[in-house]
Design an enzyme around this catalytic site. Sequence first.
Site, short mmCIF file in Angstrom:
data_model
loop_
_atom_site.label_atom_id
_atom_site.label_comp_id
_atom_site.label_asym_id
_atom_site.label_seq_id
_atom_site.Cartn_x
_atom_site.Cartn_y
_atom_site.Cartn_z
N CYS A 68 8.61 -1.60 3.47
CA CYS A 68 7.57 -1.77 3.97
C CYS A 68 6.91 -2.81 5.21
O CYS A 68 6.15 -2.37 6.05
CB CYS A 68 6.85 -2.48 3.08
SG CYS A 68 7.99 -4.53 2.40
N GLU A 99 2.71 -7.27 -2.87
CA GLU A 99 2.90 -7.10 -1.71
C GLU A 99 3.02 -4.88 -1.26
O GLU A 99 3.80 -4.55 -2.00
CB GLU A 99 4.55 -7.40 -1.39
CG GLU A 99 4.53 -8.40 -2.22
CD GLU A 99 4.52 -9.93 -1.09
OE1 GLU A 99 4.73 -9.03 -0.01
OE2 GLU A 99 4.57 -11.20 -1.72
N GLU A 123 1.07 5.02 6.50
CA GLU A 123 2.30 4.42 6.62
C GLU A 123 2.75 5.83 6.05
O GLU A 123 2.74 6.87 5.19
CB GLU A 123 2.31 3.46 5.50
CG GLU A 123 3.61 2.70 4.91
CD GLU A 123 3.70 2.15 3.87
OE1 GLU A 123 2.89 2.30 2.80
OE2 GLU A 123 4.43 0.53 3.80
N LYS A 166 8.17 -3.44 -15.16
CA LYS A 166 7.76 -2.19 -15.18
C LYS A 166 8.83 -1.67 -14.20
O LYS A 166 7.98 -1.84 -12.99
CB LYS A 166 6.54 -1.58 -15.53
CG LYS A 166 6.27 -0.81 -15.78
CD LYS A 166 6.87 0.75 -14.96
CE LYS A 166 5.83 0.71 -14.17
NZ LYS A 166 6.40 2.17 -13.29
P1 NDP Z 1 2.78 2.68 -6.27
O1 NDP Z 1 2.52 1.91 -5.41
O2 NDP Z 1 2.29 4.39 -6.76
O3 NDP Z 1 4.27 2.49 -7.30
C1 NDP Z 1 4.45 1.22 -7.05
C2 NDP Z 1 4.78 0.64 -8.41
O4 NDP Z 1 3.60 0.93 -9.36
C3 NDP Z 1 5.72 1.97 -9.22
O5 NDP Z 1 6.29 1.05 -10.25
C4 NDP Z 1 4.54 2.81 -9.93
O6 NDP Z 1 4.98 3.50 -11.51
C5 NDP Z 1 3.78 1.88 -10.00
N1 NDP Z 1 2.11 2.21 -10.42
C6 NDP Z 1 1.94 3.32 -10.35
N2 NDP Z 1 0.42 3.27 -10.62
C7 NDP Z 1 0.53 2.50 -11.25
C8 NDP Z 1 -1.37 1.64 -11.57
N3 NDP Z 1 -2.23 3.20 -11.81
N4 NDP Z 1 -0.81 0.94 -12.67
C9 NDP Z 1 0.44 0.15 -12.25
N5 NDP Z 1 1.11 0.15 -12.05
C10 NDP Z 1 1.37 1.42 -11.12
O7 NDP Z 1 3.99 3.47 -5.14
P2 NDP Z 1 4.62 5.29 -4.87
O8 NDP Z 1 5.89 5.19 -5.56
O9 NDP Z 1 3.57 6.11 -5.66
O10 NDP Z 1 4.98 5.40 -3.44
C11 NDP Z 1 4.08 6.32 -2.16
C12 NDP Z 1 3.87 5.31 -1.08
O11 NDP Z 1 3.49 3.98 -1.34
C13 NDP Z 1 5.17 5.25 -0.01
O12 NDP Z 1 5.00 6.26 -0.05
C14 NDP Z 1 4.97 4.23 0.68
O13 NDP Z 1 3.73 4.53 1.63
C15 NDP Z 1 3.90 3.19 -0.36
N6 NDP Z 1 4.90 2.14 -0.87
C16 NDP Z 1 5.38 0.72 0.10
C17 NDP Z 1 6.25 0.04 -0.98
C18 NDP Z 1 6.29 -0.99 -0.79
O14 NDP Z 1 7.27 -2.05 -0.31
N7 NDP Z 1 5.49 -1.98 0.15
C19 NDP Z 1 6.99 0.53 -1.50
C20 NDP Z 1 6.73 1.89 -2.51
C21 NDP Z 1 6.33 2.57 -1.87
P3 NDP Z 1 6.00 4.82 -10.77
O15 NDP Z 1 7.16 4.96 -9.89
O16 NDP Z 1 6.73 4.75 -11.98
O17 NDP Z 1 4.58 6.14 -11.03
#
Ligand code: NDP
Length: 503
Positions: free
Chosen positions: A304, A270, A401, A195
Site C-alpha cells: 500500500c 488502512e 493506485e 475475514k
Molecule cells: P478489496 O478492498 O476488495 O479487498 C480487501 C478485503 O475486503 C478482502 O478481504 C475482501 O474480501 C474484503 N471485501 C471486499 N468487499 C467487501 C465488502 N463489501 N464488505 C466487507 N469486506 C469486503 O481489495 P481487492 O482484493 O479487490 O484489491 C483491489 C485493489 O485494492 C488493489 O488493486 C489495490 O489497489 C487495493 N488494495 C490495497 C491494499 C492495501 O494494503 N491498502 C490491499 C489489497 C488491495 P474478498 O477478497 O474475499 O473479496
Amino acid sequence: MQQTIERPGGAAVRIPAGRLLIDGQWRDAIGSGRIAVVDPATEQQIAEIAAATAADVDLAVQAAHRTFESTLWQKMRPLDRGRLLEKLALLIERDAEELARLETLDNGKPYFVSKNVDMRFTVDALRYYGGWSSKMAGEYLTLSPFFDDGGTYRAYTERRPVGVVGGITPWNFPLGQAIQKIAPAIAFGCTVVLKPSEEASLTTLRLGELILEAGIPDGAINIVTGYGHEAGQALVDHSLVRKIAFTGSTVTGQKILAASAVQMKRVTLELGGKSPTIVLADADLDKAIPGAANAIFPNSGQVCTAGSRLFIEASIFDEVSKGVAAIADELKLGSGFDTETQLGPLISARQMERVSGLVASGMEEGAEPLSGGAREDRSGYFYRPTVLTGGRANMRISREEVFGPVVLAMPIHDVRQIKTLANDTVYGLGASIWTKDLNKAHLLASQIDAGTVWINTHNILDTAVPFGGAKLSGIGREFGSEAINAYTETRAVCMRLEAPEFG
Ligand code: NDP
C-alpha cells in the site's frame, strides 16, 4: 481433508483444511459453498476453502460476543492475555518455515521474503502487542465544580475494550495482516471475527490451528473465509460487531465506512496509496537509486505504501530513472520456491488485468517504458517490473493506485513545486525524501500530506510506529501507542467525595 503439495526444490507444503473456525471448532460453511484456491505462480487450483455466508458469520459473531461477555474473558488478567499472544508467537516461530512455504504457495512471494519479512513481522507484532496488554492506563482528574455543595469532586478514566472486532484483511501480507488485527484486539481485551481475503486465506487458516494449540479461549478468535461482498459485508452489518478493522482498497473502505455509520461502529481503515518517492539533486545516488527501486518493486509492487510516483530533480533525472530501470531489468521473476527468484507473480488474473490495463492506458496517453511494460510470456501472473517516463499528472496511471511493480518517473523542474507535486493525489499514505541535506528533508517532510514520511529510506514499518493514512488513504492509526485508541473506549467515572473529618 488435508493434503500436501510438492514444489520445486523439494518443498512440501501442507495445506490446512479449508473450514471455518467458530467457537474453537472447525466446521464447514452452512451453505456448503466452496472457493477455489489458485497458485498464482502456476494458475493451477491447489485447494478449496469454505465460502461463509451471513449465517456462518452470525455464528462466529455470536461466539465472539459470548466469549467477550464471559467471566473467563472479563476476569482474565491483562498479563495473561499478553501471555497468550506470546504463546502464539512461540508457535509461529516454531512453524515459521512451514508457514512461510504456505504463504509462498498461496500468495506467490519469494520464500525468503515470506520467512524473513512476513514471519518476522508477525512474531514481532504479537510480542509488541503482548506487552501492551498490561498498559491500559487511565487518568485521575481534579474537577472544578461551579457550585459548592460541600463535596469534593474527582474523576478517573479507564480504557474499556470496544467488544467484538471484525477484522477484514487483504492478500498482500496475509498472515501479517491477520496478526495486525488480532494481536491488538486480544491485547486490549476484545474478541475477534477475522475475514481474510478470499485470494489468500491459507496461512490464516493454519494460524487458526495454532490459535487452538496456544490455548486461546474458544470464541476469542474466529476465522470465517469467504467472499468480501457476502461474508465481509455480513460482518460489517452485524449489530454485535462494535468495531471494524479493515485493510484493503479505498472503494471497499468507503463502503465499509458508510455501512458502519448505521450502527456507529468504530472503524480503522488502512487503504490505498499513490506514494511519492522524491529524489533531490544532492542525494547519495548510490543509495537513492536502489532505494527508489526498493520503494516500488518488492512484493511485486503490491504494497500500500509502494513508491509509485518517482519525482526526480531534473538535473539528475536521466541518471536516476535509467538507474532504476536497469535494476528493474535485472530482477529475476519466478516461482517463490526458486532460490534465485526476486519477484513473484501478482496475486490473481484480476490483478494482472488491472495492472496491464493501467500500464496500457498510460502508454496510450503518451507514457513510455524505460523497462518492462508487459506481462511475461509464460503461465503464472508474472508482470515485468516497469519504469515509465513521459507521464503527465492528469493521466490515470499518475492518479490511480496500480498495486503492481510499476513506477512513473517524473522530473522536478522547480523544487518549490515539490509540495504541490507530491500532494497532487487523493491519497496520503507514505512518501520518501532522498537528500543529504537534513534541513531540506525535515522541512519538506512537514509539507507532505502522508501518514508516514521516510527520509533516505522507504517502506520501513515497525509496530512501534503509528501507521495509517491521510485523505483517501484511510482513517485512524494502527501500531504504536495509538493502537489503544483503535480498540478501546474511554470511560470516565465521576465521583463526589464527602467526609467532614478529612476536610
Ligand atoms: P478489496 O478492498 O476488495 O479487498 C480487501 C478485503 O475486503 C478482502 O478481504 C475482501 O474480501 C474484503 N471485501 C471486499 N468487499 C467487501 C465488502 N463489501 N464488505 C466487507 N469486506 C469486503 O481489495 P481487492 O482484493 O479487490 O484489491 C483491489 C485493489 O485494492 C488493489 O488493486 C489495490 O489497489 C487495493 N488494495 C490495497 C491494499 C492495501 O494494503 N491498502 C490491499 C489489497 C488491495 P474478498 O477478497 O474475499 O473479496
